[in-house]
Design an enzyme around this catalytic site. Structure first.
Site, PDB file in Angstrom:
ATOM      1  N   ASP A  33       0.855  -1.170   0.000  1.00  0.00           N
ATOM      2  CA  ASP A  33       0.000   0.000   0.000  1.00  0.00           C
ATOM      3  C   ASP A  33       0.903   1.236   0.000  1.00  0.00           C
ATOM      4  O   ASP A  33       2.096   1.135   0.268  1.00  0.00           O
ATOM      5  CB  ASP A  33      -0.899  -0.030   1.240  1.00  0.00           C
ATOM      6  CG  ASP A  33      -1.876   1.132   1.257  1.00  0.00           C
ATOM      7  OD1 ASP A  33      -2.315   1.555   0.180  1.00  0.00           O
ATOM      8  OD2 ASP A  33      -2.201   1.611   2.349  1.00  0.00           O
TER       9      ASP A  33
ATOM     10  N   THR B 173      -0.211   4.897   1.173  1.00  0.00           N
ATOM     11  CA  THR B 173      -0.428   5.824   2.271  1.00  0.00           C
ATOM     12  C   THR B 173      -0.251   5.116   3.610  1.00  0.00           C
ATOM     13  O   THR B 173      -0.918   4.129   3.895  1.00  0.00           O
ATOM     14  CB  THR B 173      -1.844   6.422   2.187  1.00  0.00           C
ATOM     15  OG1 THR B 173      -2.005   7.027   0.904  1.00  0.00           O
ATOM     16  CG2 THR B 173      -2.051   7.450   3.269  1.00  0.00           C
TER      17      THR B 173
ATOM     18  N   PHE C 141     -14.542  16.235  -7.298  1.00  0.00           N
ATOM     19  CA  PHE C 141     -13.376  15.568  -7.894  1.00  0.00           C
ATOM     20  C   PHE C 141     -13.705  14.105  -8.157  1.00  0.00           C
ATOM     21  O   PHE C 141     -14.390  13.459  -7.372  1.00  0.00           O
ATOM     22  CB  PHE C 141     -12.180  15.657  -6.941  1.00  0.00           C
ATOM     23  CG  PHE C 141     -10.981  14.871  -7.410  1.00  0.00           C
ATOM     24  CD1 PHE C 141     -10.008  15.464  -8.188  1.00  0.00           C
ATOM     25  CD2 PHE C 141     -10.828  13.535  -7.064  1.00  0.00           C
ATOM     26  CE1 PHE C 141      -8.908  14.750  -8.616  1.00  0.00           C
ATOM     27  CE2 PHE C 141      -9.732  12.810  -7.478  1.00  0.00           C
ATOM     28  CZ  PHE C 141      -8.772  13.420  -8.262  1.00  0.00           C
TER      29      PHE C 141
ATOM     30  N   ARG D 137       4.005  17.077  -4.728  1.00  0.00           N
ATOM     31  CA  ARG D 137       2.685  16.873  -5.337  1.00  0.00           C
ATOM     32  C   ARG D 137       2.137  18.229  -5.741  1.00  0.00           C
ATOM     33  O   ARG D 137       2.014  19.135  -4.906  1.00  0.00           O
ATOM     34  CB  ARG D 137       1.751  16.184  -4.347  1.00  0.00           C
ATOM     35  CG  ARG D 137       2.310  14.904  -3.804  1.00  0.00           C
ATOM     36  CD  ARG D 137       1.499  14.354  -2.665  1.00  0.00           C
ATOM     37  NE  ARG D 137       0.135  14.043  -3.058  1.00  0.00           N
ATOM     38  CZ  ARG D 137      -0.686  13.293  -2.320  1.00  0.00           C
ATOM     39  NH1 ARG D 137      -0.259  12.810  -1.172  1.00  0.00           N
ATOM     40  NH2 ARG D 137      -1.899  13.035  -2.709  1.00  0.00           N
TER      41      ARG D 137
ATOM     42  N   GLY E 281      -5.224   3.217  -3.275  1.00  0.00           N
ATOM     43  CA  GLY E 281      -6.495   3.822  -3.626  1.00  0.00           C
ATOM     44  C   GLY E 281      -6.369   5.277  -4.009  1.00  0.00           C
ATOM     45  O   GLY E 281      -7.361   5.917  -4.366  1.00  0.00           O
ATOM     46  N   ASP E 282      -5.164   5.831  -3.967  1.00  0.00           N
ATOM     47  CA  ASP E 282      -4.968   7.235  -4.300  1.00  0.00           C
ATOM     48  C   ASP E 282      -5.036   7.468  -5.803  1.00  0.00           C
ATOM     49  O   ASP E 282      -4.921   6.541  -6.604  1.00  0.00           O
ATOM     50  CB  ASP E 282      -3.609   7.708  -3.776  1.00  0.00           C
ATOM     51  CG  ASP E 282      -3.642   7.965  -2.284  1.00  0.00           C
ATOM     52  OD1 ASP E 282      -4.758   8.083  -1.743  1.00  0.00           O
ATOM     53  OD2 ASP E 282      -2.580   8.038  -1.664  1.00  0.00           O
TER      54      ASP E 282
ATOM     55  N   LYS F 201      -7.105  -5.366  -5.010  1.00  0.00           N
ATOM     56  CA  LYS F 201      -5.782  -5.659  -4.458  1.00  0.00           C
ATOM     57  C   LYS F 201      -5.593  -7.162  -4.311  1.00  0.00           C
ATOM     58  O   LYS F 201      -4.551  -7.720  -4.686  1.00  0.00           O
ATOM     59  CB  LYS F 201      -5.606  -4.972  -3.098  1.00  0.00           C
ATOM     60  CG  LYS F 201      -5.539  -3.452  -3.152  1.00  0.00           C
ATOM     61  CD  LYS F 201      -5.263  -2.881  -1.762  1.00  0.00           C
ATOM     62  CE  LYS F 201      -5.124  -1.367  -1.809  1.00  0.00           C
ATOM     63  NZ  LYS F 201      -4.762  -0.792  -0.498  1.00  0.00           N
TER      64      LYS F 201
END
Length: 984
Positions: A420, A422, A565, A622, A703-704, A822
């Protein structure tokens, strides 16, 4: 005529992935038109249990345990006798119970067999007891259910689809609910989704306007609306349905849903209608099946025992034939003195009985002691991990903990790591680092000569004492930006005004002037905090207003629209009306999307900002681009009306709204760009470099969004500018994804067309060896794929193409993936590559992936890296020893970070002791060869000689391991003693 589709109860068992219903209605009670079948749509009527029960929907009771009192003994014995050794013991016991062939007492076999079975059964029963305890704790939680116009306390297991339940602050959501109303204005409520996606940040949900006024019990008791929606699925971020009530229909989306596993926060109460319950909830649909994990050594030993048993049978056959011949030729002459046993009337039958007697007599040929030896080694390894003081995390006062002794020896055989992002690669701590406003870059401190000041030479951070609402934890090093704010630079003011308005952050004021921001993502919180410190303080919001203190002056903006978003838009916008009546759109998003939507008039500013963006990205930051646009009143009213009609459309609702969003987000004025630093876990780039040298491939499953994952990939050195190419797969259809994967493979093949001898790959290898060809290509490649593309790539007809392309790349990053995806990626690699894999995660959203793994970890990548033992070819050189810094983790508690998250990878450099004895050769251990394998080989050699060892080597499937073990057998080898082992 109403056609009702039903759900097969047996299908529920399969879809629940190991979660079974406590009660399944009988099929015989169903009318013919309601026979079970795949559910195509769900119909739920509020306050109508009799109507909803006709559909045979799942109850809200879950069951994760494996046994009950009745099934424990047969099921557990069946599982234990899948072990070859136990089956062999049982077979011997049966033979010894036959008096005609038994030469040993049956007590000699049954005592150890019963002892082993009992110990294992007690262990399994204890584990299942805790599962039962956990199930009962969840199923017996209390919930307030509206029945007959009265709120009654009911257990979760008794909640049914169609019930209306009341939730209070800090309560867990019992099932997937349609939010009807809440204590907050406009039907708002706030939830924490840690158990679903691992994020502890709060999210906002809102009831449909028509039900938000149903605030009292009597009105809710008369509510008879009917929901027609999609069938149960595992998509956490999508929901589509329609509410029919009073001859009107109202569209429903994911913003109206409260999912099981969420926690209600900062909301006094709310009411919801149960749409999915138990195994049908999205949380349960994303739960992976728990499987028993066997190591390669277990499988090798089972195979070895089978071959030795075959050897035993052959020996028994030879001896039995000899016995029959002797009895026929010689023994018959001694019938007077040595008569045959009762029932034996021929030499052939005597030989048959002798065969089984020899099997019993020679049973010790089967090396059952191997299982005991390996288990003792594993137990010792686990204690060494627990006792290692250098694995102790002083900050959290947490030692390493080996929670199993099953998989220790596979640490050094890991070939693929699935991590993962984060909380694992990064600390999930965002810091506002730099920004570009109207072509001027802020954030770098310069000395009098105009040179950038290094970190260690920086002066004191900017003083924000002028602002009583500033966050004391925020630091910024460039004082020129604050000077521009105080001087009234309109571009800087508009820049921070956008940051204070364009977001979904919730503000909580615990005491006067003490603000606490709750953001859906840490980067959004960092931007709002930056605006707060520079004088544009976001104070509060309602569904229709946003209040901001701009340099001490409170201003309330009317919130007209929020353009959310998503992964396709890659931007977010808000439309607000200022106190002066001016309507303005503020937008922030990815540079690749926003730069093409700007006014073409000021190209110079765009070019300068693009240079700044490239500079920030090169530093691993970022980035986001900020822009705004003024709207005419007449145009906005027309656009808002078209948006209202599109949001209520029964078909193609999202496409119609997306077109309207795209229409208004054009011809914007560029304001600037932001750069945020997501701090990496300590030692991540160095760890990844070490793992790459060990030929271990790392896949990031996050998941980002794509931009975030790619930036982190560059920061932790998974992606580098020296790579030949980074392939990005973003197709939305099966054909688009297949074409993008095909083009990626073609480019990799074109780059390595020639092998140096004039022949192409196609001329030398058949198509069946395409995978090995791709993995042998020259150049370094990386693959980035989005979740919607991955859904197509994991389909049965395309999964091999995806795997071939991904395995040819040095790094793979999968973005916007669900927990179930995943697990599917992990299972795909294990299915076709037959490799030992490691999963690393820190949240409940990683549990499904971890359950599919051979190895699992928790916390940071550095904390979960497997043990690697490297012995240098030259014995005079130091030996680097890499060891795990954490326990086998997994799912500790909902959304929680395990205690070992702060542990670090220890890099020890141990000097090799005295030189080996004359004639001994140094042994180079590759990362997939582990000491227990050599100990197993050594024991075989001592007890059974080189012949059995060569049989063992012949059985090995790995061509990489066999040469090393042959070297061990054929030569005298020397493994230097070090901190990890004592040498051989």
């Amino acid at each position: 005529m109403l056609c009702i589709t039903q759900r097969d109860p047996h299908h529920l068992r399969a879809k629940g992935d190991g979660l079974h219903l406590c009660h399944v209605p009988r099929r015989a009670s169903l009318p013919p038109q309601w026979l079970p079948g795949p559910e195509e749509e769900r119909r739920v009527r509020a306050n109508a249990r009799e109507y909803n029960e006709k559909f045979q929907y799942a109850s809200n009771c879950i069951k994760t345990s494996k046994y009950n009192i009745v099934t424990f003994l047969p099921v557990n014995l069946f599982e234990q006798f899948q072990e070859v050794a136990n089956t062999y013991f049982l077979f011997l016991l049966i033979l010894q119970l036959i008096p005609q062939i038994s030469s040993l007492s049956w007590f000699t076999t049954i005592v150890p067999l019963v002892l082993v079975l009992t110990i294992t059964a007690v262990k399994d029963a204890t584990d299942d007891y805790f599962r039962h305890k956990s199930d009962n704790q969840v199923n017996n939680r209390q919930s307030q259910v509206l029945i007959g116009g009265v709120l009654r306390q009911e257990q979760w297991m008794n909640v049914r689809v169609g019930d209306i339940i009341k939730l209070e602050n800090n309560q867990f959501v019992a099932a997937d609910l349609l939010l009807l109303c809440s204590s907050e204005p406009h039907g708002l409520c706030y939830i924490e989704t840690a158990e679903l996606d691992g994020e502890t940040n709060m999210k906002v949900r809102q009831a449909t306007p028509v039900t938000s006024e149903l605030a009292d019990i009597s009105t809710l008791a008369r509510f008879d609306g009917e929901v027609i929606c999609e069938p149960p699925n595992n998509k956490l971020d999508k929901f589509g349905g329609t509410l029919y009530w009073k001859e009107n229909k109202y569209p429903l989306s994911n913003q109206n849903m409260l999912l099981r596993g969420c926690v209600l926060r900062n909301t006094e109460w709310c009411f919801g209608l149960v749409v999915f319950a138990g195994p049908d909830t999205k949380l349960m649909q994303n739960s992976g099946r728990t499987t028993f994990k066997r190591t390669s050594i277990d499988r090798l030993m089972n195979t070895l025992v089978l071959w030795i048993f075959g050897f035993l049978v052959c020996m028994g056959v030879i001896l039995a034939i000899g016995n029959a011949i002797w009895e026929h030729e010689v023994g018959v002459c001694f019938q007077i003195y040595l008569p045959w046993d009762e029932g034996v009337h021929s030499a052939v039958f005597s030989g048959f009985l002798s065969f089984w007697s020899y099997i019993i007599i020679l049973n010790t040929v089967v090396p059952i002691s191997l299982y005991v030896s390996v288990e003792v080694i594993r137990l010792g390894h686990s204690y060494f991990i627990n006792w290692d003081k250098k694995m102790y995390c002083a900050k959290r006062r947490t030692p390493a903990e080996a929670r199993t002794t099953t998989l220790n020896e596979e640490l050094g055989q890991i070939e693929y790591i699935f991590s993962d992002k984060t909380g694992t690669l990064t600390q999930n701590i965002m810091v506002f680092s730099k920004c570009s406003v109207n072509g001027h870059s802020y954030g770098d401190v310069q000395d009098v000569l105009g040179h950038k000041v290094e970190l260690g030479e920086r002066p004191e951070p900017v003083d924000f004492s002028f602002n009583p609402l500033a966050d004391p934890g925020f630091q910024f090093w460039d004082p020129s930006l604050l000077e521009a704010v105080k001087l009234g630079d309109p571009h800087v003011h508009e820049f921070f005004r956008l940051l204070s308005l364009c977001h979904t952050v919730m503000s909580e004021e615990k005491s006067e002037g003490e603000l606490y921001y709750k953001a859906q993502s840490p980067d959004e919180g960092a931007l709002v905090t930056a605006a707060r410190n520079f004088g544009f303080v976001f104070r509060s919001r309602t569904p229709k207003t946003i209040t901001v203190h701009e340099l001490g002056r409170a201003i309330t903006y009317q919130l007209l629209a929020i353009l959310d978003f998503n992964n396709i838009r890659k931007r977010m916008s808000v439309i607000v009306r200022s106190p002066e009546g001016k309507i303005r759109l503020y937008c922030k998003g990815a540079d690749t999307i926003l730069l093409e939507r700007l006014q073409p008039s000021n190209q110079d500013l765009t070019n300068v900002t693009t240079d700044h963006l490239n500079e920030y990205a090169g530093e691993g930051l970022r980035t986001l681009v900020l822009a705004c646009k003024d709207l005419e009143e007449s145009y906005y009213e027309d656009w808002a009306e078209r948006l209202r009609r599109a949001s209520g459309a029964p078909e193609a609702r999202e496409d119609r709204m997306a077109r309207l969003y795209d229409e208004v987000e054009h011809d914007m004025t560029l304001l600037g760009a932001t750069a945020i630093e997501d701090k990496l876990q300590q030692g991540v780039p160095e760890t990844i470099a070490i793992l790459t040298l060990a030929n271990i491939k790392i896949w990031v499953l996050t998941g980002d969004k794509q931009e975030t994952a790619v930036n982190i990939g560059y920061s932790c050195k998974m992606l580098t500018d020296d790579m030949t190419e980074v392939f990005v797969v973003t197709g939305h259809t099966v054909l688009e994804v297949r074409e993008e994967l095909r083009k990626a493979r073609e480019k990799m093949m074109d780059g390595s067309r020639s092998m140096g001898n004039g022949f192409s790959y196609q001329e030398k290898l058949s198509s069946s060896k395409l995978t090995s060809v791709l993995e042998a290509i020259a150049g370094e490649y990386a693959l980035v794929i989005n979740g919607h593309s991955l859904a197509h790539a994991l389909e049965a007809d395309m999964e091999v193409e995806f795997l071939e392309t991904a395995c040819a790349c040095k790094a793979v990053i999968c973005c916007r993936v669900t927990p179930l995806q995943k697990a599917q990626v992990v299972e795909l690699v294990k299915k076709y590559k037959k490799a030992v894999t490691l999963a690393i995660g820190d949240g409940a959203n990683d549990v499904s992936m971890i359950k599919s793994e051979s190895w699992e970890g928790a916390g940071s990548l550095c904390a979960a890296v497997p043990s690697l033992l490297w012995c240098h070819p030259c014995a005079a050189h130091p030996v680097p020893l890499f060891r795990s810094r954490t326990h086998r983790g997994g799912h500790q508690r909902a959304g929680g970070h395990p205690g070992g998250a702060g542990l670090r990878l220890l890099l020890l450099t141990v000097q090799v002791p005295a030189a080996p004895s004359p004639g001994a050769r140094p042994l180079v251990l590759p990362p997939h060869v582990q000491i227990p394998l050599l100990l197993l080989l050594q024991e075989l050699c001592l007890h059974y000689g080189p012949l059995l060892v060569r049989l063992f080597l012949w059985l090995l499937s790995s061509d990489r391991v066999r040469p090393v073990l042959h070297h061990t057998v054929q030569h005298r080898v020397h493994v230097a003693a070090c901190a990890g082992h004592g040498g051989l």
